[in-house]
Scaffold this motif. Structure first.
Motif, PDB file in Angstrom:
ATOM      1  N   ARG A  55    -112.317  43.415  -2.848  1.00 23.71           N
ATOM      2  CA  ARG A  55    -111.155  42.877  -2.139  1.00 23.71           C
ATOM      3  C   ARG A  55    -110.209  42.217  -3.135  1.00 23.71           C
ATOM      4  NH1 ARG A  55    -115.099  39.293   1.075  1.00 23.71           N
ATOM      5  NH2 ARG A  55    -115.735  39.195  -1.093  1.00 23.71           N
ATOM      6  N   ILE A  56    -108.942  42.606  -3.063  1.00 21.11           N
ATOM      7  CA  ILE A  56    -107.924  42.150  -4.008  1.00 21.11           C
ATOM      8  C   ILE A  56    -106.807  41.433  -3.262  1.00 21.11           C
ATOM      9  CG2 ILE A  56    -106.321  42.849  -5.838  1.00 21.11           C
ATOM     10  CD1 ILE A  56    -109.184  43.773  -6.434  1.00 21.11           C
ATOM     11  N   GLN A  57    -106.459  40.245  -3.734  1.00 25.52           N
ATOM     12  CA  GLN A  57    -105.297  39.512  -3.224  1.00 25.52           C
ATOM     13  C   GLN A  57    -104.220  39.552  -4.297  1.00 25.52           C
ATOM     14  OE1 GLN A  57    -104.538  38.205  -0.252  1.00 25.52           O
ATOM     15  NE2 GLN A  57    -102.553  37.708  -1.088  1.00 25.52           N
ATOM     16  N   VAL A  58    -103.034  40.034  -3.949  1.00 26.15           N
ATOM     17  CA  VAL A  58    -101.925  40.141  -4.900  1.00 26.15           C
ATOM     18  C   VAL A  58    -101.062  38.892  -4.821  1.00 26.15           C
ATOM     19  CG1 VAL A  58     -99.832  41.438  -5.491  1.00 26.15           C
ATOM     20  CG2 VAL A  58    -101.915  42.661  -4.800  1.00 26.15           C
ATOM     21  N   LYS A  59    -100.752  38.344  -5.977  1.00 28.49           N
ATOM     22  CA  LYS A  59     -99.822  37.227  -6.103  1.00 28.49           C
ATOM     23  C   LYS A  59     -98.795  37.612  -7.161  1.00 28.49           C
ATOM     24  CE  LYS A  59    -101.808  34.276  -3.344  1.00 28.49           C
ATOM     25  NZ  LYS A  59    -101.123  33.790  -2.160  1.00 28.49           N
ATOM     26  N   CYS A  60     -97.606  37.022  -7.090  1.00 26.31           N
ATOM     27  CA  CYS A  60     -96.614  37.279  -8.128  1.00 26.31           C
ATOM     28  C   CYS A  60     -95.875  35.981  -8.444  1.00 26.31           C
ATOM     29  CB  CYS A  60     -95.639  38.374  -7.711  1.00 26.31           C
ATOM     30  SG  CYS A  60     -94.542  37.962  -6.341  1.00 26.31           S
ATOM     31  N   THR A  61     -95.296  35.963  -9.633  1.00 19.42           N
ATOM     32  CA  THR A  61     -94.544  34.786 -10.050  1.00 19.42           C
ATOM     33  C   THR A  61     -93.411  35.162 -10.987  1.00 19.42           C
ATOM     34  OG1 THR A  61     -94.646  32.576 -11.033  1.00 19.42           O
ATOM     35  CG2 THR A  61     -96.062  34.260 -12.025  1.00 19.42           C
ATOM     36  N   ALA A  90    -102.583  38.942 -10.266  1.00 16.97           N
ATOM     37  CA  ALA A  90    -101.387  38.115 -10.422  1.00 16.97           C
ATOM     38  C   ALA A  90    -100.376  38.851 -11.297  1.00 16.97           C
ATOM     39  CB  ALA A  90    -101.757  36.768 -11.045  1.00 16.97           C
ATOM     40  N   TYR A  91     -99.192  39.034 -10.779  1.00 12.59           N
ATOM     41  CA  TYR A  91     -98.139  39.781 -11.468  1.00 12.59           C
ATOM     42  C   TYR A  91     -97.072  38.818 -11.976  1.00 12.59           C
ATOM     43  CZ  TYR A  91     -94.623  43.437 -12.206  1.00 12.59           C
ATOM     44  OH  TYR A  91     -93.687  44.292 -12.756  1.00 12.59           O
ATOM     45  N   VAL A  92     -96.871  38.785 -13.287  1.00 14.27           N
ATOM     46  CA  VAL A  92     -95.807  37.992 -13.897  1.00 14.27           C
ATOM     47  C   VAL A  92     -94.591  38.913 -13.988  1.00 14.27           C
ATOM     48  CG1 VAL A  92     -95.076  36.640 -15.886  1.00 14.27           C
ATOM     49  CG2 VAL A  92     -97.477  36.606 -15.175  1.00 14.27           C
ATOM     50  N   ILE A  93     -93.661  38.731 -13.092  1.00 10.71           N
ATOM     51  CA  ILE A  93     -92.541  39.653 -12.934  1.00 10.71           C
ATOM     52  C   ILE A  93     -91.712  39.823 -14.210  1.00 10.71           C
ATOM     53  CG2 ILE A  93     -90.384  40.087 -11.667  1.00 10.71           C
ATOM     54  CD1 ILE A  93     -91.776  38.726  -9.223  1.00 10.71           C
ATOM     55  N   PRO A  94     -91.209  38.751 -14.839  1.00 12.29           N
ATOM     56  CA  PRO A  94     -90.344  38.954 -16.007  1.00 12.29           C
ATOM     57  C   PRO A  94     -91.034  39.663 -17.174  1.00 12.29           C
ATOM     58  CG  PRO A  94     -90.101  36.730 -15.165  1.00 12.29           C
ATOM     59  CD  PRO A  94     -91.285  37.334 -14.468  1.00 12.29           C
ATOM     60  N   ALA A  95     -92.346  39.518 -17.285  1.00 12.72           N
ATOM     61  CA  ALA A  95     -93.085  40.148 -18.385  1.00 12.72           C
ATOM     62  C   ALA A  95     -93.655  41.506 -17.983  1.00 12.72           C
ATOM     63  CB  ALA A  95     -94.216  39.237 -18.849  1.00 12.72           C
ATOM     64  N   ASP A  96     -93.523  41.882 -16.696  1.00 14.53           N
ATOM     65  CA  ASP A  96     -94.106  43.122 -16.176  1.00 14.53           C
ATOM     66  C   ASP A  96     -95.575  43.213 -16.588  1.00 14.53           C
ATOM     67  OD1 ASP A  96     -94.242  45.561 -14.855  1.00 14.53           O
ATOM     68  OD2 ASP A  96     -93.522  46.710 -16.573  1.00 14.53           O
ATOM     69  N   THR A  97     -96.307  42.133 -16.316  1.00 11.80           N
ATOM     70  CA  THR A  97     -97.698  42.005 -16.761  1.00 11.80           C
ATOM     71  C   THR A  97     -98.587  41.589 -15.598  1.00 11.80           C
ATOM     72  OG1 THR A  97     -96.969  41.361 -18.975  1.00 11.80           O
ATOM     73  CG2 THR A  97     -99.219  40.779 -18.375  1.00 11.80           C
ATOM     74  N   TRP A  98     -99.738  42.253 -15.501  1.00 12.71           N
ATOM     75  CA  TRP A  98    -100.736  41.932 -14.486  1.00 12.71           C
ATOM     76  C   TRP A  98    -101.892  41.158 -15.099  1.00 12.71           C
ATOM     77  CZ3 TRP A  98    -100.219  42.552  -9.403  1.00 12.71           C
ATOM     78  CH2 TRP A  98     -99.243  43.441  -8.930  1.00 12.71           C
ATOM     79  N   LEU A 114     -99.901  31.103 -16.504  1.00 12.53           N
ATOM     80  CA  LEU A 114    -100.098  32.381 -17.177  1.00 12.53           C
ATOM     81  C   LEU A 114     -99.095  32.503 -18.316  1.00 12.53           C
ATOM     82  CD1 LEU A 114    -100.569  34.567 -13.983  1.00 12.53           C
ATOM     83  CD2 LEU A 114    -102.352  33.714 -15.532  1.00 12.53           C
ATOM     84  N   SER A 115     -99.587  32.897 -19.467  1.00 15.78           N
ATOM     85  CA  SER A 115     -98.761  32.974 -20.681  1.00 15.78           C
ATOM     86  C   SER A 115     -98.899  34.356 -21.314  1.00 15.78           C
ATOM     87  CB  SER A 115     -99.195  31.893 -21.673  1.00 15.78           C
ATOM     88  OG  SER A 115     -99.178  30.623 -21.069  1.00 15.78           O
TER      89      SER A 115
END
Length: 147
Positions: A55-61, A90-98, A114-115
């Motif tokens: 089970r996966i919960q998606v978050k973004c920032t 967790a998706y870091v939008i500006p870095a296009d990184t999961w 997240l860095s």
């Protein structure tokens, strides 16, 4: 490829966009993804392998906090539990990184930093760690077959 700041002002719409990004990336990695019907499951997706599900919960920032990004790990200010989900994606939008984060390492934390630019950051080993979902589904399948 970094994404410029996305102008999706409504948080729910931005979350739905991130879910589409998750499904796309998972499909590119040949993961079998399913989405529960409705909006009342504590997780957004399940990754399936031989009848076993994670089970996966998606978050973004895109919320900056100094040189990092702050990511909320709650549902309406309530923490997720291990009996509800297995991973936070967790998706870091500006870095296009999961970040593929096992619930066990974030349990009890309402948010994390997240860095993506720092190789020695606390959660660096979970950056683009899609292999964790693949490995765990394989282990679940093996365990079921030996029962």
């Amino acid at each position: 490829m970094p994404i410029q700041r996305i102008n999706i002002p409504h948080a729910k719409a931005r979350g739905e966009w991130a879910e589409l990004r998750f499904m796309t990336r998972a499909a590119e990695l040949s993961l079998r993804v399913t989405k529960p019907w409705g909006d009342n499951a504590p997780y957004d997706f399940a990754i399936e392998s031989a009848g076993q599900f994670l089970r996966i919960q998606v978050k973004c920032t895109q919320s900056r906090s100094g040189n990092s990004y702050r990511c909320s790990l709650t549902a309406n200010h309530i923490l997720y539990r291990p009996d509800q989900i297995d991973f936070i994606a967790a998706y870091v939008i500006p870095a296009d990184t999961w970040y593929i984060l096992p619930i066990a390492i974030i349990q009890g934390h309402p948010e994390i930093q997240l860095s993506p630019h720092r190789k020695t950051a606390k959660h660096a080993k979970y950056k683009e760690a899609w292999h964790l979902a693949k490995t765990l589904t394989c282990l679940l399948v093996a365990a079921v077959r030996h029962v």
